[in-house]
Scaffold this motif. Structure first.
Motif, short mmCIF file in Angstrom:
data_model
loop_
_atom_site.label_atom_id
_atom_site.label_comp_id
_atom_site.label_asym_id
_atom_site.label_seq_id
_atom_site.Cartn_x
_atom_site.Cartn_y
_atom_site.Cartn_z
N TRP A 7 49.68 28.63 28.76
CA TRP A 7 49.87 29.79 29.61
C TRP A 7 50.86 29.43 30.70
O TRP A 7 50.90 28.29 31.16
N ILE A 9 52.11 31.09 34.47
CA ILE A 9 52.01 32.14 35.48
C ILE A 9 53.17 31.91 36.45
O ILE A 9 53.21 30.90 37.16
N VAL A 24 42.32 33.12 36.00
CA VAL A 24 42.53 33.04 34.55
C VAL A 24 41.83 31.81 33.99
O VAL A 24 41.19 31.87 32.93
N ARG A 196 52.03 31.97 26.32
CA ARG A 196 51.79 33.31 26.88
C ARG A 196 52.24 33.28 28.34
O ARG A 196 51.71 32.49 29.13
N ILE A 198 52.84 35.11 31.98
CA ILE A 198 52.42 36.18 32.88
C ILE A 198 53.30 36.11 34.14
O ILE A 198 53.46 35.04 34.73
N THR A 200 53.77 37.55 37.98
CA THR A 200 53.13 38.27 39.09
C THR A 200 54.19 39.07 39.84
O THR A 200 55.25 38.54 40.20
N ARG A 289 54.72 39.14 30.46
CA ARG A 289 53.85 40.27 30.78
C ARG A 289 53.69 40.36 32.30
O ARG A 289 53.03 39.52 32.91
N VAL A 291 52.30 41.61 35.81
CA VAL A 291 51.02 42.14 36.29
C VAL A 291 51.11 42.38 37.79
O VAL A 291 51.85 41.73 38.51
N VAL A 295 44.94 42.44 39.08
CA VAL A 295 44.79 42.54 37.63
C VAL A 295 43.48 41.87 37.19
O VAL A 295 43.01 40.92 37.81
N ALA A 297 41.59 39.41 35.39
CA ALA A 297 41.87 38.12 34.76
C ALA A 297 41.18 37.97 33.42
O ALA A 297 41.70 37.32 32.51
N LEU A 300 43.32 39.46 30.84
CA LEU A 300 44.44 38.57 30.53
C LEU A 300 44.00 37.43 29.63
O LEU A 300 44.71 37.04 28.71
N TRP A 303 44.07 38.10 26.05
CA TRP A 303 45.39 38.46 25.50
C TRP A 303 45.62 37.71 24.20
O TRP A 303 45.52 36.49 24.11
#
Length: 305
Positions: A7, A9, A24, A196, A198, A200, A289, A291, A295, A297, A300, A303
């Motif tokens: 992941w 972020i 997350v 993946r 994410i 912000t 993605r 967010v 959001v 978590a 997410l 996902w």
């Protein structure tokens, strides 16, 4: 390695990346997928640079393992090629422990070096030393003009005032490379198959006052005292750390070159500019993605890549 997810972020400073990473990680763990966090903020690599980087204290990490925080001295250089190796080794070890890895930070080049098949050009320490001497004597404008003549595409992507990056680009070109090349490829290939990303996002109208207040709060929280301690540890001998936004201005204030008001105002302006650059960098990521604050978590964490 493909059994676990990587992941990321990412996003501009002040948009809640750290808080979301914790949420997350906890949501993944609640679903039977333990997760560990890997720092991708270049300045949080430095030991003792806490207030000015908004580094999460250990007491607030909720028992979630964090990696690549406080791993460099302020006299060390934060080199992205070194970081790539260190971060990928940390992530591979996390996967080997049966956990997902969450890469968190806003340093675009550092994030990209981990997420994508991103290879760095060669180094020549002696040549770089010569170029750095020329930079000190002539300033960045002279070297930038040379770079623009040799590699217009790289020069167009670079801040003409960033002497360090200009030197690095000229160093690579002098070794016979056609271009500097250390930029996100047009069609980047993921390093890990299950990645993946994410992002912000906070609207600019809301983010700007938040960033301005965040900077002012850093001074109230004792950034100057932190910089005094870091000076004793050799901050001014470093190549990367003393240039960090906020730290450079605090140093100038301590030297009497800026008033506190000027140091804060300059840090606020540079932080706003940096946030814009971060958004421009990350919006190029395919499959990211975005967010908003608040959001869910848990959603997410469910996902499906």
């Amino acid at each position: 390695m493909s059994e676990r997810s990587l992941w990321a972020i990412v996003g501009a400073t002040g948009t809640g990346k750290t808080a979301l990473s914790l949420e997350v990680a906890e949501a993944l763990a609640a679903g039977g997928r333990p997760a560990e966090i890997v720092n991708a903020d270049a300045m949080q690599l430095y030991r003792g640079m806490d207030i000015g980087t908004a580094k999460l204290p250990e007491s607030a990490r909720r028992g979630i393992p964090h990696h690549l925080l406080d791993v460099l001295e302020v006299t060390d250089e934060a080199a992205v090629a070194w970081y790539q190796d260190a971060a990928r080794a940390a992530i591979s070890a996390i996967f080997a422990r049966g956990a997902d890895a969450i890469l968190v930070g806003g340093s675009g080049l550092y994030v990209s070096s981990v997420l994508y098949d991103f290879r760095f050009p060669p180094r020549d320490d002696a040549l770089r030393a010569e170029l750095e001497e020329e930079l000190a004597a002539a300033g960045p404008a002279v070297l930038y003009a040379r770079l623009r003549a040799q590699d217009p595409a790289t020069a167009a992507k670079m801040d003409p005032r960033n002497g360090r990056r200009i030197v690095r680009a000229l160093e690579v070109l002098a070794q016979g490379k056609a271009t500097h090349g250390a930029a996100l490829p047009d069609e980047p290939v993921p390093w890990h198959p299950d990645t993946r990303i994410i992002g912000t996002h906070v609207e600019r109208a809301e983010l700007v006052p938040r960033l301005d207040e965040r900077v002012a709060q850093m001074w109230r929280d004792g950034l100057l005292d932190e910089v005094v301690r870091l000076r004793a540890a050799g901050l001014e001998r470093g190549t990367t750390a003393p240039r960090a936004i906020g730290y450079a201005q605090a140093l100038a204030q301590l030297k009497g070159e800026k008033t506190e008001a000027d140091a804060i105002a300059e840090t606020q302006a540079l932080t706003r500019r940096y946030a814009r650059r971060q958004v421009s960098w990350f919006k190029r990521y395919a499959g990211l993605r975005w967010v908003e604050p608040g959001v869910d978590a848990a959603a997410l964490a469910d996902w499906t890549a």
